[in-house]
Write a protein that holds these residues in place. Structure first.
Motif, PDB file in Angstrom:
ATOM      1  N   ASP A   1       0.819  -1.204   0.000  1.00  0.00           N
ATOM      2  CA  ASP A   1       0.000   0.000   0.000  1.00  0.00           C
ATOM      3  C   ASP A   1       0.852   1.253   0.000  1.00  0.00           C
ATOM      4  O   ASP A   1       1.643   1.454   0.898  1.00  0.00           O
ATOM      5  N   ALA A   2       0.664   2.121  -0.963  1.00  0.00           N
ATOM      6  CA  ALA A   2       1.468   3.333  -0.948  1.00  0.00           C
ATOM      7  C   ALA A   2       0.832   4.421  -0.117  1.00  0.00           C
ATOM      8  O   ALA A   2       1.471   5.397   0.238  1.00  0.00           O
ATOM      9  N   ARG A   3      -0.473   4.249   0.194  1.00  0.00           N
ATOM     10  CA  ARG A   3      -1.136   5.299   0.964  1.00  0.00           C
ATOM     11  C   ARG A   3      -0.629   5.287   2.395  1.00  0.00           C
ATOM     12  O   ARG A   3      -0.294   4.246   2.925  1.00  0.00           O
ATOM     13  N   PRO A   4      -0.584   6.436   3.026  1.00  0.00           N
ATOM     14  CA  PRO A   4      -0.101   6.466   4.403  1.00  0.00           C
ATOM     15  C   PRO A   4      -1.011   5.641   5.312  1.00  0.00           C
ATOM     16  O   PRO A   4      -2.214   5.651   5.159  1.00  0.00           O
ATOM     17  N   GLY A   5      -0.385   4.923   6.253  1.00  0.00           N
ATOM     18  CA  GLY A   5      -1.157   4.071   7.130  1.00  0.00           C
ATOM     19  C   GLY A   5      -1.669   4.839   8.326  1.00  0.00           C
ATOM     20  O   GLY A   5      -1.188   5.914   8.650  1.00  0.00           O
ATOM     21  N   ARG A   6      -2.672   4.277   8.981  1.00  0.00           N
ATOM     22  CA  ARG A   6      -3.252   4.967  10.124  1.00  0.00           C
ATOM     23  C   ARG A   6      -2.766   4.403  11.455  1.00  0.00           C
ATOM     24  O   ARG A   6      -2.896   5.033  12.468  1.00  0.00           O
ATOM     25  N   TYR A   7      -2.236   3.173  11.422  1.00  0.00           N
ATOM     26  CA  TYR A   7      -1.988   2.499  12.684  1.00  0.00           C
ATOM     27  C   TYR A   7      -0.511   2.372  12.975  1.00  0.00           C
ATOM     28  O   TYR A   7       0.323   2.430  12.075  1.00  0.00           O
ATOM     29  N   VAL A   8      -0.222   2.125  14.260  1.00  0.00           N
ATOM     30  CA  VAL A   8       1.153   1.868  14.658  1.00  0.00           C
ATOM     31  C   VAL A   8       1.441   0.405  14.407  1.00  0.00           C
ATOM     32  O   VAL A   8       0.790  -0.463  14.974  1.00  0.00           O
ATOM     33  N   LEU A   9       2.383   0.128  13.518  1.00  0.00           N
ATOM     34  CA  LEU A   9       2.744  -1.254  13.225  1.00  0.00           C
ATOM     35  C   LEU A   9       4.113  -1.509  13.814  1.00  0.00           C
ATOM     36  O   LEU A   9       4.982  -0.645  13.768  1.00  0.00           O
ATOM     37  N   ARG A  10       4.289  -2.690  14.379  1.00  0.00           N
ATOM     38  CA  ARG A  10       5.586  -2.997  14.969  1.00  0.00           C
ATOM     39  C   ARG A  10       6.284  -4.056  14.144  1.00  0.00           C
ATOM     40  O   ARG A  10       5.719  -5.107  13.866  1.00  0.00           O
ATOM     41  N   SER A  11       7.527  -3.776  13.765  1.00  0.00           N
ATOM     42  CA  SER A  11       8.280  -4.731  12.972  1.00  0.00           C
ATOM     43  C   SER A  11       9.269  -5.432  13.886  1.00  0.00           C
ATOM     44  O   SER A  11       9.407  -5.083  15.056  1.00  0.00           O
ATOM     45  N   CYS A  12       9.987  -6.417  13.362  1.00  0.00           N
ATOM     46  CA  CYS A  12      11.025  -7.030  14.177  1.00  0.00           C
ATOM     47  C   CYS A  12      12.124  -7.573  13.287  1.00  0.00           C
ATOM     48  O   CYS A  12      11.930  -7.808  12.100  1.00  0.00           O
ATOM     49  N   VAL A  13      13.304  -7.738  13.903  1.00  0.00           N
ATOM     50  CA  VAL A  13      14.435  -8.340  13.214  1.00  0.00           C
ATOM     51  C   VAL A  13      14.664  -9.677  13.870  1.00  0.00           C
ATOM     52  O   VAL A  13      14.680  -9.774  15.090  1.00  0.00           O
ATOM     53  N   GLY A  14      14.819 -10.747  13.088  1.00  0.00           N
ATOM     54  CA  GLY A  14      15.008 -12.045  13.718  1.00  0.00           C
ATOM     55  C   GLY A  14      15.700 -13.010  12.793  1.00  0.00           C
ATOM     56  O   GLY A  14      16.189 -12.641  11.732  1.00  0.00           O
ATOM     57  N   GLY A  15      15.715 -14.279  13.191  1.00  0.00           N
ATOM     58  CA  GLY A  15      16.393 -15.268  12.379  1.00  0.00           C
ATOM     59  C   GLY A  15      17.725 -15.630  13.015  1.00  0.00           C
ATOM     60  O   GLY A  15      18.197 -14.991  13.930  1.00  0.00           O
ATOM     61  N   ALA A  16      18.345 -16.667  12.497  1.00  0.00           N
ATOM     62  CA  ALA A  16      19.557 -17.200  13.128  1.00  0.00           C
ATOM     63  C   ALA A  16      20.666 -16.172  13.212  1.00  0.00           C
ATOM     64  O   ALA A  16      21.339 -16.039  14.222  1.00  0.00           O
ATOM     65  N   THR A  17      20.899 -15.408  12.172  1.00  0.00           N
ATOM     66  CA  THR A  17      21.971 -14.414  12.204  1.00  0.00           C
ATOM     67  C   THR A  17      21.379 -13.024  12.093  1.00  0.00           C
ATOM     68  O   THR A  17      21.971 -12.138  11.500  1.00  0.00           O
ATOM     69  N   SER A  18      20.185 -12.825  12.639  1.00  0.00           N
ATOM     70  CA  SER A  18      19.432 -11.573  12.442  1.00  0.00           C
ATOM     71  C   SER A  18      19.324 -11.280  10.970  1.00  0.00           C
ATOM     72  O   SER A  18      19.514 -10.150  10.539  1.00  0.00           O
TER      73      SER A  18
ATOM     74  N   VAL B   1      13.962  -9.328   8.343  1.00  0.00           N
ATOM     75  CA  VAL B   1      13.133  -8.280   8.920  1.00  0.00           C
ATOM     76  C   VAL B   1      11.696  -8.645   8.588  1.00  0.00           C
ATOM     77  O   VAL B   1      11.382  -8.938   7.440  1.00  0.00           O
ATOM     78  N   ALA B   2      10.843  -8.654   9.602  1.00  0.00           N
ATOM     79  CA  ALA B   2       9.446  -9.007   9.362  1.00  0.00           C
ATOM     80  C   ALA B   2       8.560  -7.887   9.831  1.00  0.00           C
ATOM     81  O   ALA B   2       8.844  -7.238  10.839  1.00  0.00           O
ATOM     82  N   CYS B   3       7.488  -7.641   9.097  1.00  0.00           N
ATOM     83  CA  CYS B   3       6.553  -6.613   9.529  1.00  0.00           C
ATOM     84  C   CYS B   3       5.174  -6.941   8.995  1.00  0.00           C
ATOM     85  O   CYS B   3       5.026  -7.457   7.884  1.00  0.00           O
ATOM     86  N   GLY B   4       4.159  -6.635   9.808  1.00  0.00           N
ATOM     87  CA  GLY B   4       2.793  -6.831   9.354  1.00  0.00           C
ATOM     88  C   GLY B   4       2.262  -5.548   8.769  1.00  0.00           C
ATOM     89  O   GLY B   4       2.811  -4.478   8.961  1.00  0.00           O
ATOM     90  N   ALA B   5       1.179  -5.664   8.037  1.00  0.00           N
ATOM     91  CA  ALA B   5       0.649  -4.484   7.370  1.00  0.00           C
ATOM     92  C   ALA B   5      -0.860  -4.416   7.531  1.00  0.00           C
ATOM     93  O   ALA B   5      -1.486  -5.351   8.005  1.00  0.00           O
ATOM     94  N   GLU B   6      -1.426  -3.271   7.119  1.00  0.00           N
ATOM     95  CA  GLU B   6      -2.870  -3.102   7.256  1.00  0.00           C
ATOM     96  C   GLU B   6      -3.639  -3.944   6.260  1.00  0.00           C
ATOM     97  O   GLU B   6      -4.843  -4.115   6.401  1.00  0.00           O
ATOM     98  N   ASP B   7      -2.959  -4.473   5.238  1.00  0.00           N
ATOM     99  CA  ASP B   7      -3.658  -5.328   4.283  1.00  0.00           C
ATOM    100  C   ASP B   7      -3.664  -6.781   4.748  1.00  0.00           C
ATOM    101  O   ASP B   7      -3.837  -7.685   3.938  1.00  0.00           O
ATOM    102  N   CYS B   8      -3.455  -7.002   6.043  1.00  0.00           N
ATOM    103  CA  CYS B   8      -3.563  -8.322   6.677  1.00  0.00           C
ATOM    104  C   CYS B   8      -2.487  -9.311   6.257  1.00  0.00           C
ATOM    105  O   CYS B   8      -2.651 -10.514   6.432  1.00  0.00           O
ATOM    106  N   LEU B   9      -1.396  -8.833   5.669  1.00  0.00           N
ATOM    107  CA  LEU B   9      -0.331  -9.751   5.271  1.00  0.00           C
ATOM    108  C   LEU B   9       0.896  -9.518   6.133  1.00  0.00           C
ATOM    109  O   LEU B   9       1.160  -8.402   6.575  1.00  0.00           O
TER     110      LEU B   9
END
Lengths: 577, 112
Positions: free
Chosen positions: A491-508, A511-519
């Motif tokens: 989505d290129a439109r500005p989002g309305r909500y606070v989304l929290r991302s994270c860095v993870g995996g064996a060697t960091s 990067v994973a993040c959820g979005a307002e389009d439920c993905l």
């Protein structure tokens, strides 16, 4: 006087071809010399000599071998004599002389031969026109050792050897590498190749990789957590935050229905046994585990921060923030005894054992309004309405800024403390690389020991000198000016909500993040490309958490009141560690 | 629907939504006060925060045909005004990309 050209010393330049390898990059002479060095390092001196006879190529000319021997046995005068014939040019000879003489001086001090050491200092180091400061600090070591004489006397042979090996490595810069091959060169080259293979594999996500020299390392997409594992519907309204504890045994979730639940992570990678941490009429926004995984904090919309014990899930303390305050972030210090509470206008430090409910320390915030804050060692990273990411160090109040291109809604720090992700209001995530050592020492006064400057300890003596000569730099001067990667959501439109991302995996590595389009999207940290796009939630994915110990488990909190977890297919088949 | 992200403006002269007091815009963004909205006077601003936009629609206004999107406050969802997307007459082109907020729907924060 320039040293003789190495190839003129060796013969065998005619006859067999000079380059090897399918790309013609490897020089045959160098290849054989490196092999000879590796054989000698493994202990097969006779085999190395046989190779020298058969190929006609010696590993190193006579004077280089003699120099190396002199340094390793500690006969520094001989080494000084041989120096002109092995040094690259006159400019670096002074530095090499200084290093040799310094080591001679230090060994003299360590072994208690102070008169000899003084002589070195006065007659040999002084004329080298070294900085006065360095000379004074070397002299100070002599005084230090004089008072603590007992600890000085016994320096083991192993420590001497180690010190000399370190010296040889330092001298390498001043010497021609073609004369004196850097130590362990073949192992170094092979490891470089293995590291490149690891970095090239985008999906590398296992803790126990067996790298083989016989075939290239290939990691497939089955190492990414893409297989849905659980759908937990224990909340009755939108779930706003989810987090794993550092030891990986617990997970906590905060929801709009006012409850915060504590889950146990079983060995089978399932979240089970939810216990209620908190049940309030107002929504719970944030949860944060302490680094030692014993305590957990929750923050609710009634501006109260509560401290709970993990094992018993009992409420220990509450810290009200004032009626209209609005808590934006809670974050722990590494000692697990202090934490930071950030409201819109104020950053406050609290202690878990403190007497009253007032903060131990109020910190000035350089933003008019704070949107998020996180603690990194002894430094606080905060972001506010002025689009600046501010790094403020507690020990000396130094503040530095990074300018972001848009409004930042949330921050997340990777578990290895090397990467920072910022979520922007324009629906993208920026990944920043932080310089090492940014956290520095822990907060003063919390009882944690400072870096070992214990006087009278023999190996820190050498470390101190090496640090002096090198000159340590402040990580605050090396802050990045641009993000490493920018990850866009669809989505290129500005989002309305606070989304929290994270860095993870064996060697960091992800990067994973959820979005307002439920993905839920997973990107590679190294290359920046999107690796997976997980569907399943029926509402906006508010927060994502990657398990810190088990890289094949990922969990997300969504607006459809569910917490969903995914596992890596390779783990489910029992192939990952 | 997730934790709403409310932007805060710094400055002395801030306009907020009259119902929920969420910051909307700043006096520095004001371009003109001489506009007519659906319910009386309206102001033209160059940039507004904490609003969501509705779908585009063509409307015949006093000054001519325009394509506009309604603006809704993100917290309370009340219609604050609209945003000009396309203006079809040359003399009205300066309004494109700017926002109209109705005087009845916004109020000043503090006393200024």
């Amino acid at each position: 006087m320039a040293p003789p050209h190495p190839l003129a010393v060796c013969n065998g330049s005619s006859g067999p071809q000079q380059t090897l390898g399918s790309r013609g990059l490897v020089n045959r002479t160098e290849y054989i010399r490196v092999l000879e060095q590796a054989l000698r390092a493994l202990g097969y001196d006779s085999v190395a000599e046989a190779l020298e006879h058969a190929s006609g190529i010696v590993q190193q000319p006579q004077q280089a071998a003699a120099f190396r021997q002199a340094v390793l046995f500690g006969s520094y005068d001989e080494a000084l004599q041989l120096l002109p014939s092995v040094a690259a040019d006159d400019g670096v000879m002074d530095r090499a002389r200084f290093l040799l003489l310094r080591q001679k001086y230090l060994e003299g001090v360590q072994q208690g031969r102070t008169a000899e050491a003084l002589q070195v200092l006065r007659q040999q180091l002084q004329p080298l026109r070294v900085q006065q400061q360095v000379l004074h600090s070397l002299a100070a070591l002599l005084l230090q050792s004089g008072t603590g004489s007992g600890a000085m006397a016994g320096v083991s042979a192993a420590q001497l050897e180690q010190g000399r090996a370190v010296l040889l490595d330092e001298l390498q810069e001043s010497l021609m590498p073609s004369l004196l091959i850097p130590e362990r060169r073949l192992e170094e080259l092979v490891e470089q190749a293995l590291v490149t293979q690891l970095e090239r594999s985008r999906y590398h996500n296992s803790l126990h990789t067996r790298l083989s020299l016989f075939s290239d390392y290939q990691a497939g997409a089955e190492q990414l957590p893409t297989q849905p594992n659980q759908v937990l519907e224990d909340h009755s309204s939108e779930v706003w935050c989810i987090s794993f504890s550092q030891d990986g045994c617990w997970a906590a979730s905060a929801s709009k229905d006012g409850s915060a639940l504590l889950w146990a992570v079983t060995a089978g990678e399932r979240l089970e046994n939810p216990r209620v941490l908190l049940r309030q009429p107002v929504p719970c926004q944030l949860v944060a585990f302490s680094p030692d995984s014993q305590l957990v904090l929750t923050a609710s919309l009634d501006s109260v921060v509560r401290l709970h014990d993990v094992q018993s899930s009992k409420l220990l303390r509450s810290f009200p923030q004032g009626r209209e305050a609005g808590v934006v972030a809670i974050s722990w210090f590494p000692c697990s005894r202090q934490f930071l509470v950030a409201t819109h206008k104020l950053l406050a430090v609290y202690g878990t054992q403190q007497a009253g409910a007032a903060p131990q320390r109020r910190l000035p915030s350089c933003h008019a309004f704070v949107y998020d804050a996180v603690v990194l060692g002894g430094c606080i990273i905060s972001v506010g309405q002025d689009r600046q990411v501010a790094f403020s160090r507690l020990s000396d109040q130094r503040v530095e800024h990074i300018l972001e291109s848009g409004t930042v809604t949330s921050l997340h720090l990777s578990p290895c403390h090397r990467f920072l992700t910022t979520n922007l209001a324009s629906n993208c995530v920026h990944l920043w690389q932080l310089p090492p050592g940014l956290g520095g020492q822990a907060l003063a006064g919390d009882g944690a020991a400072a870096n070992g400057h214990a006087a009278g300890s023999s190996d820190t003596l050498v470390q101190q000198c090496q640090g002096l000569a090198a000159g340590s730099s402040d990580p605050f001067d090396e802050l990045p000016s641009a993000p490493l990667h920018e990850y866009r959501m669809a989505d290129a439109r500005p989002g309305r909500y606070v989304l929290r991302s994270c860095v993870g995996g064996a060697t960091s590595g992800f990067v994973a993040c959820g979005a307002e389009d439920c993905l839920l999207r997973i990107w590679s940290r190294v290359s920046g490309e999107q690796l997976a796009c997980l569907s399943g939630p029926a509402g906006c994915v508010n927060a994502v958490a990657w398990h810190p110990r088990n890289p094949s488990l990922i969990a997300c909190a969504s607006d459809d009141s569910t917490i969903r977890t995914w596992l890596a297919p390779a783990a489910q088949r029992g192939r990952l560690g | 629907m997730g934790v709403l992200f409310k932007q805060y403006l710094s400055g002395d002269k801030i306009y907020t939504c009259s119902q929920c007091k969420t910051h909307c815009t700043d006096h520095g963004q004001l371009i003109s006060k001489a506009f007519q909205g659906r319910h009386g006077r309206a102001y033209l601003f160059s940039d507004v925060v904490n609003v969501t936009l509705g779908p585009r629609e063509d409307r015949m206004l006093i000054t001519g045909l325009h394509t506009v999107c309604d603006c809704y406050c993100i917290t309370c969802n009340s219609v604050l005004g609209w945003k000009y997307e396309v203006a079809y007459e040359e003399s009205q082109k300066y309004k494109e990309g700017k926002f109209i907020l109705e005087k009845a729907k916004v109020q000043k924060e503090g006393s200024w």
